[in-house]
Design a protein around this motif. Structure first.
Motif, PDB file in Angstrom:
ATOM      1  N   GLU A 211       0.821  -1.201   0.000  1.00  0.00           N
ATOM      2  CA  GLU A 211       0.000   0.000   0.000  1.00  0.00           C
ATOM      3  C   GLU A 211       0.858   1.255   0.000  1.00  0.00           C
ATOM      4  OE1 GLU A 211      -2.355   0.649   3.498  1.00  0.00           O
ATOM      5  OE2 GLU A 211      -0.735   0.126   4.875  1.00  0.00           O
ATOM      6  N   GLY A 212       0.342   2.289  -0.636  1.00  0.00           N
ATOM      7  CA  GLY A 212       1.037   3.561  -0.635  1.00  0.00           C
ATOM      8  C   GLY A 212       0.903   4.243   0.715  1.00  0.00           C
ATOM      9  N   VAL A 213       1.988   4.769   1.209  1.00  0.00           N
ATOM     10  CA  VAL A 213       2.014   5.440   2.508  1.00  0.00           C
ATOM     11  C   VAL A 213       2.116   6.952   2.323  1.00  0.00           C
ATOM     12  CG1 VAL A 213       3.295   5.726   4.656  1.00  0.00           C
ATOM     13  CG2 VAL A 213       3.049   3.447   3.636  1.00  0.00           C
ATOM     14  N   SER A 214       3.054   7.356   1.506  1.00  0.00           N
ATOM     15  CA  SER A 214       3.270   8.794   1.314  1.00  0.00           C
ATOM     16  C   SER A 214       4.029   9.038   0.022  1.00  0.00           C
ATOM     17  CB  SER A 214       4.057   9.368   2.503  1.00  0.00           C
ATOM     18  OG  SER A 214       4.220  10.766   2.367  1.00  0.00           O
ATOM     19  N   TYR A 215       3.751  10.188  -0.604  1.00  0.00           N
ATOM     20  CA  TYR A 215       4.408  10.545  -1.862  1.00  0.00           C
ATOM     21  C   TYR A 215       4.872  11.988  -1.790  1.00  0.00           C
ATOM     22  CZ  TYR A 215       1.080   6.844  -3.146  1.00  0.00           C
ATOM     23  OH  TYR A 215       0.327   5.709  -3.171  1.00  0.00           O
ATOM     24  N   ILE A 216       5.938  12.268  -2.524  1.00  0.00           N
ATOM     25  CA  ILE A 216       6.410  13.647  -2.640  1.00  0.00           C
ATOM     26  C   ILE A 216       6.740  13.915  -4.101  1.00  0.00           C
ATOM     27  CG2 ILE A 216       8.820  13.063  -2.077  1.00  0.00           C
ATOM     28  CD1 ILE A 216       8.856  15.775  -0.496  1.00  0.00           C
ATOM     29  N   SER A 217       6.321  15.074  -4.552  1.00  0.00           N
ATOM     30  CA  SER A 217       6.458  15.392  -5.972  1.00  0.00           C
ATOM     31  C   SER A 217       7.898  15.742  -6.338  1.00  0.00           C
ATOM     32  CB  SER A 217       5.543  16.561  -6.328  1.00  0.00           C
ATOM     33  OG  SER A 217       5.947  17.729  -5.625  1.00  0.00           O
ATOM     34  N   ILE A 218       8.106  15.884  -7.623  1.00  0.00           N
ATOM     35  CA  ILE A 218       9.442  16.148  -8.161  1.00  0.00           C
ATOM     36  C   ILE A 218      10.034  17.410  -7.564  1.00  0.00           C
ATOM     37  CG2 ILE A 218      10.674  16.800 -10.264  1.00  0.00           C
ATOM     38  CD1 ILE A 218       8.736  14.898 -11.770  1.00  0.00           C
ATOM     39  N   ALA A 219       9.275  18.472  -7.556  1.00  0.00           N
ATOM     40  CA  ALA A 219       9.797  19.752  -7.097  1.00  0.00           C
ATOM     41  C   ALA A 219       9.489  20.018  -5.642  1.00  0.00           C
ATOM     42  CB  ALA A 219       9.215  20.870  -7.967  1.00  0.00           C
ATOM     43  N   ASP A 220       9.107  18.959  -4.918  1.00  0.00           N
ATOM     44  CA  ASP A 220       8.810  19.108  -3.486  1.00  0.00           C
ATOM     45  C   ASP A 220       7.670  20.085  -3.243  1.00  0.00           C
ATOM     46  OD1 ASP A 220      10.798  19.932  -0.490  1.00  0.00           O
ATOM     47  OD2 ASP A 220       9.004  18.707  -0.791  1.00  0.00           O
ATOM     48  N   THR A 221       6.801  20.223  -4.236  1.00  0.00           N
ATOM     49  CA  THR A 221       5.694  21.164  -4.088  1.00  0.00           C
ATOM     50  C   THR A 221       4.421  20.492  -3.601  1.00  0.00           C
ATOM     51  OG1 THR A 221       5.153  20.835  -6.419  1.00  0.00           O
ATOM     52  CG2 THR A 221       6.582  22.701  -5.880  1.00  0.00           C
ATOM     53  N   SER A 222       4.436  19.183  -3.596  1.00  0.00           N
ATOM     54  CA  SER A 222       3.222  18.466  -3.222  1.00  0.00           C
ATOM     55  C   SER A 222       3.574  17.202  -2.469  1.00  0.00           C
ATOM     56  CB  SER A 222       2.426  18.121  -4.485  1.00  0.00           C
ATOM     57  OG  SER A 222       1.277  17.367  -4.165  1.00  0.00           O
ATOM     58  N   THR A 223       2.833  16.964  -1.408  1.00  0.00           N
ATOM     59  CA  THR A 223       2.980  15.721  -0.662  1.00  0.00           C
ATOM     60  C   THR A 223       1.595  15.117  -0.464  1.00  0.00           C
ATOM     61  OG1 THR A 223       2.861  16.874   1.461  1.00  0.00           O
ATOM     62  CG2 THR A 223       5.053  16.492   0.549  1.00  0.00           C
ATOM     63  N   ASP A 224       1.571  13.841  -0.238  1.00  0.00           N
ATOM     64  CA  ASP A 224       0.309  13.135  -0.038  1.00  0.00           C
ATOM     65  C   ASP A 224       0.541  12.004   0.948  1.00  0.00           C
ATOM     66  OD1 ASP A 224      -2.170  11.567  -2.253  1.00  0.00           O
ATOM     67  OD2 ASP A 224      -2.337  12.596  -0.324  1.00  0.00           O
ATOM     68  N   TYR A 225      -0.512  11.709   1.716  1.00  0.00           N
ATOM     69  CA  TYR A 225      -0.402  10.691   2.750  1.00  0.00           C
ATOM     70  C   TYR A 225      -1.638   9.799   2.759  1.00  0.00           C
ATOM     71  CZ  TYR A 225       3.217  13.796   4.565  1.00  0.00           C
ATOM     72  OH  TYR A 225       4.336  14.573   4.687  1.00  0.00           O
ATOM     73  N   ALA A 226      -1.407   8.552   3.080  1.00  0.00           N
ATOM     74  CA  ALA A 226      -2.540   7.666   3.347  1.00  0.00           C
ATOM     75  C   ALA A 226      -3.267   8.159   4.594  1.00  0.00           C
ATOM     76  CB  ALA A 226      -2.040   6.246   3.554  1.00  0.00           C
ATOM     77  N   ASP A 227      -4.573   7.968   4.617  1.00  0.00           N
ATOM     78  CA  ASP A 227      -5.354   8.430   5.770  1.00  0.00           C
ATOM     79  C   ASP A 227      -4.835   7.844   7.075  1.00  0.00           C
ATOM     80  OD1 ASP A 227      -8.590   8.480   4.056  1.00  0.00           O
ATOM     81  OD2 ASP A 227      -6.966   9.965   4.157  1.00  0.00           O
ATOM     82  N   SER A 228      -4.361   6.627   7.013  1.00  0.00           N
ATOM     83  CA  SER A 228      -3.926   5.940   8.231  1.00  0.00           C
ATOM     84  C   SER A 228      -2.682   6.555   8.861  1.00  0.00           C
ATOM     85  CB  SER A 228      -3.672   4.462   7.936  1.00  0.00           C
ATOM     86  OG  SER A 228      -2.686   4.327   6.930  1.00  0.00           O
ATOM     87  N   VAL A 229      -1.938   7.372   8.105  1.00  0.00           N
ATOM     88  CA  VAL A 229      -0.693   7.937   8.651  1.00  0.00           C
ATOM     89  C   VAL A 229      -0.717   9.458   8.721  1.00  0.00           C
ATOM     90  CG1 VAL A 229       0.569   5.959   7.731  1.00  0.00           C
ATOM     91  CG2 VAL A 229       0.581   8.115   6.460  1.00  0.00           C
ATOM     92  N   LYS A 230      -1.773  10.071   8.240  1.00  0.00           N
ATOM     93  CA  LYS A 230      -1.850  11.537   8.265  1.00  0.00           C
ATOM     94  C   LYS A 230      -1.728  12.058   9.685  1.00  0.00           C
ATOM     95  CE  LYS A 230      -4.536  12.518   4.102  1.00  0.00           C
ATOM     96  NZ  LYS A 230      -5.855  12.888   3.547  1.00  0.00           N
TER      97      LYS A 230
END
Length: 122
Positions: free
Chosen positions: A45-64
């Motif tokens: 499962e995906g936990v967290s992502y960060i974009s190329i330019a560090d302008t966007s991050t995303d988190y699974a609800d379970s770890v926010k």
């Protein structure tokens, strides 16, 4: 090409760990990076992502609110700071590199690391 995870280990519930993902062999700045995890008998499962330019991050609800992803392009490294760890966070954690956040979200990155084990005891 290499993605090498480190920083895993055994920690008590409520504790913290910081995972690192060191990249080499490709142009790190051109890739979004994601952290995934897989527990025994479960899908990755995906936990967290960060974009190329560090302008966007995303988190699974379970770890926010508990996990924070960051990247240091000068060091070709991405970090996952994990706080308030729970037994259900126990898994092998993988980092992955993709040319877009979309490809991370559909679990079709260009590269995968080999993983680092995180075990949270209750």
């Amino acid at each position: 090409v290499q993605l090498v995870e480190s920083g895993g280990g055994l920690v008590q519930a409520g504790g913290s760990l910081r995972l690192s993902c060191a990249a080499s062999g490709f142009t790190f700045d051109d890739y979004a990076i994601g952290w995934f995890r897989q527990a025994p008998g479960k899908e990755r499962e995906g936990v967290s992502y960060i974009s190329i330019a560090d302008t966007s991050t995303d988190y699974a609800d379970s770890v926010k609110g508990r996990f924070t992803i960051s990247r240091d392009n000068a060091k070709n490294t991405v970090y996952l700071q994990m706080h308030s760890l729970r037994p259900e966070d126990s898994a092998v954690y993988y980092c992955a590199a993709a040319r877009s956040l979309y490809r991370l979200r559909i679990k079709r990155p260009s590269y995968w690391g080999r993983g680092t084990q995180v075990t949270v005891s209750s």
